[in-house]
Write a protein that holds these residues in place. Structure first.
Motif, mmCIF file in Angstrom:
data_model
loop_
_atom_site.group_PDB
_atom_site.id
_atom_site.type_symbol
_atom_site.label_atom_id
_atom_site.label_comp_id
_atom_site.label_asym_id
_atom_site.label_seq_id
_atom_site.Cartn_x
_atom_site.Cartn_y
_atom_site.Cartn_z
ATOM 1 N N MET A 1 0.676 -0.303 14.337
ATOM 2 C CA MET A 1 -0.043 0.406 13.318
ATOM 3 C C MET A 1 -0.311 -0.564 12.173
ATOM 4 O O MET A 1 0.603 -1.231 11.689
ATOM 5 C CB MET A 1 0.766 1.608 12.822
ATOM 6 C CG MET A 1 0.122 2.297 11.659
ATOM 7 S SD MET A 1 0.905 3.832 11.111
ATOM 8 C CE MET A 1 2.611 3.432 11.072
ATOM 9 N N ILE A 2 -1.559 -0.635 11.772
ATOM 10 C CA ILE A 2 -1.940 -1.434 10.614
ATOM 11 C C ILE A 2 -2.550 -0.484 9.594
ATOM 12 O O ILE A 2 -3.490 0.248 9.909
ATOM 13 C CB ILE A 2 -2.964 -2.526 10.987
ATOM 14 C CG1 ILE A 2 -2.413 -3.435 12.082
ATOM 15 C CG2 ILE A 2 -3.349 -3.327 9.746
ATOM 16 C CD1 ILE A 2 -3.438 -4.401 12.639
ATOM 17 N N ARG A 3 -1.981 -0.494 8.392
ATOM 18 C CA ARG A 3 -2.514 0.372 7.342
ATOM 19 C C ARG A 3 -3.402 -0.433 6.409
ATOM 20 O O ARG A 3 -3.176 -1.617 6.192
ATOM 21 C CB ARG A 3 -1.381 1.035 6.561
ATOM 22 C CG ARG A 3 -0.573 1.991 7.431
ATOM 23 C CD ARG A 3 0.432 2.817 6.674
ATOM 24 N NE ARG A 3 1.135 2.077 5.647
ATOM 25 C CZ ARG A 3 1.475 2.607 4.460
ATOM 26 N NH1 ARG A 3 1.176 3.848 4.168
ATOM 27 N NH2 ARG A 3 2.134 1.880 3.575
ATOM 28 N N TYR A 4 -4.394 0.252 5.863
ATOM 29 C CA TYR A 4 -5.355 -0.369 4.962
ATOM 30 C C TYR A 4 -5.545 0.524 3.738
ATOM 31 O O TYR A 4 -5.511 1.754 3.846
ATOM 32 C CB TYR A 4 -6.729 -0.491 5.632
ATOM 33 C CG TYR A 4 -6.768 -1.372 6.851
ATOM 34 C CD1 TYR A 4 -7.116 -2.713 6.749
ATOM 35 C CD2 TYR A 4 -6.484 -0.861 8.112
ATOM 36 C CE1 TYR A 4 -7.180 -3.524 7.876
ATOM 37 C CE2 TYR A 4 -6.545 -1.663 9.240
ATOM 38 C CZ TYR A 4 -6.894 -2.990 9.112
ATOM 39 O OH TYR A 4 -6.952 -3.783 10.231
ATOM 40 N N ALA A 47 -5.436 4.026 8.706
ATOM 41 C CA ALA A 47 -4.517 3.413 9.663
ATOM 42 C C ALA A 47 -5.256 3.127 10.967
ATOM 43 O O ALA A 47 -6.012 3.967 11.465
ATOM 44 C CB ALA A 47 -3.325 4.314 9.931
ATOM 45 N N MET A 76 -5.659 -4.922 4.111
ATOM 46 C CA MET A 76 -4.429 -4.565 4.833
ATOM 47 C C MET A 76 -3.260 -4.373 3.881
ATOM 48 O O MET A 76 -3.119 -5.096 2.905
ATOM 49 C CB MET A 76 -4.044 -5.671 5.815
ATOM 50 C CG MET A 76 -4.844 -5.727 7.050
ATOM 51 S SD MET A 76 -4.199 -7.082 8.102
ATOM 52 C CE MET A 76 -5.355 -6.994 9.432
ATOM 53 N N GLU A 79 2.802 -5.143 5.546
ATOM 54 C CA GLU A 79 4.025 -4.547 6.082
ATOM 55 C C GLU A 79 4.050 -4.785 7.585
ATOM 56 O O GLU A 79 3.016 -5.094 8.174
ATOM 57 C CB GLU A 79 4.089 -3.053 5.763
ATOM 58 C CG GLU A 79 2.962 -2.242 6.378
ATOM 59 C CD GLU A 79 2.955 -0.793 5.934
ATOM 60 O OE1 GLU A 79 3.661 -0.436 4.988
ATOM 61 O OE2 GLU A 79 2.223 -0.011 6.550
ATOM 62 N N SER A 81 3.734 -4.296 11.495
ATOM 63 C CA SER A 81 2.764 -3.449 12.187
ATOM 64 C C SER A 81 3.143 -3.132 13.629
ATOM 65 O O SER A 81 2.485 -2.328 14.270
ATOM 66 C CB SER A 81 1.385 -4.116 12.166
ATOM 67 O OG SER A 81 1.410 -5.332 12.873
ATOM 68 N N TYR A 83 5.755 -1.545 16.276
ATOM 69 C CA TYR A 83 6.874 -0.612 16.426
ATOM 70 C C TYR A 83 7.075 -0.347 17.908
ATOM 71 O O TYR A 83 6.122 -0.358 18.679
ATOM 72 C CB TYR A 83 6.567 0.734 15.739
ATOM 73 C CG TYR A 83 6.397 0.631 14.245
ATOM 74 C CD1 TYR A 83 7.449 0.926 13.392
ATOM 75 C CD2 TYR A 83 5.199 0.229 13.679
ATOM 76 C CE1 TYR A 83 7.305 0.840 12.009
ATOM 77 C CE2 TYR A 83 5.046 0.130 12.308
ATOM 78 C CZ TYR A 83 6.099 0.442 11.489
ATOM 79 O OH TYR A 83 5.943 0.333 10.132
#
Length: 92
Positions: A1-4, A47, A76, A79, A81, A83
């Protein structure tokens, strides 16, 4: 998961670029599924969520997608990414 974190003024272009990233990932070995999601509570938070056969496939795909991901790197959230499942359950 990559959050922006994406300013509202960039959301339409971001969604297009996110689809390009998903298309690139989909062509990589080990890709299972992916989606681009937007928070309903904080519309500037997005995400890119992907599932892979394993972390190694994900990391190699990141290298392969680097060129298409580069324009979004400034957005981005810095954190981890990757899991791995501890517990999983499907709905009925």
């Amino acid at each position: 998961m990559i959050r922006y974190t994406v300013p509202e003024s960039q959301s339409q272009d971001f969604a297009k670029q996110g689809q390009t990233i998903l298309d690139t990932f989909a062509g990589q070995p080990g890709f299972l599924r992916g989606r681009l999601a937007r928070s309903v509570d904080e519309p500037n938070l997005w995400a890119l969520v992907t599932e892979w056969e394993g972390a190694g496939f994900y990391r190699r795909a990141l290298s392969a997608a680097r060129v298409v991901m580069y324009p979004l790197m400034i957005l981005m959230v810095n954190e981890p990414s990757a899991y791995e499942d501890v517990h999983a359950q499907d709905g009925t």
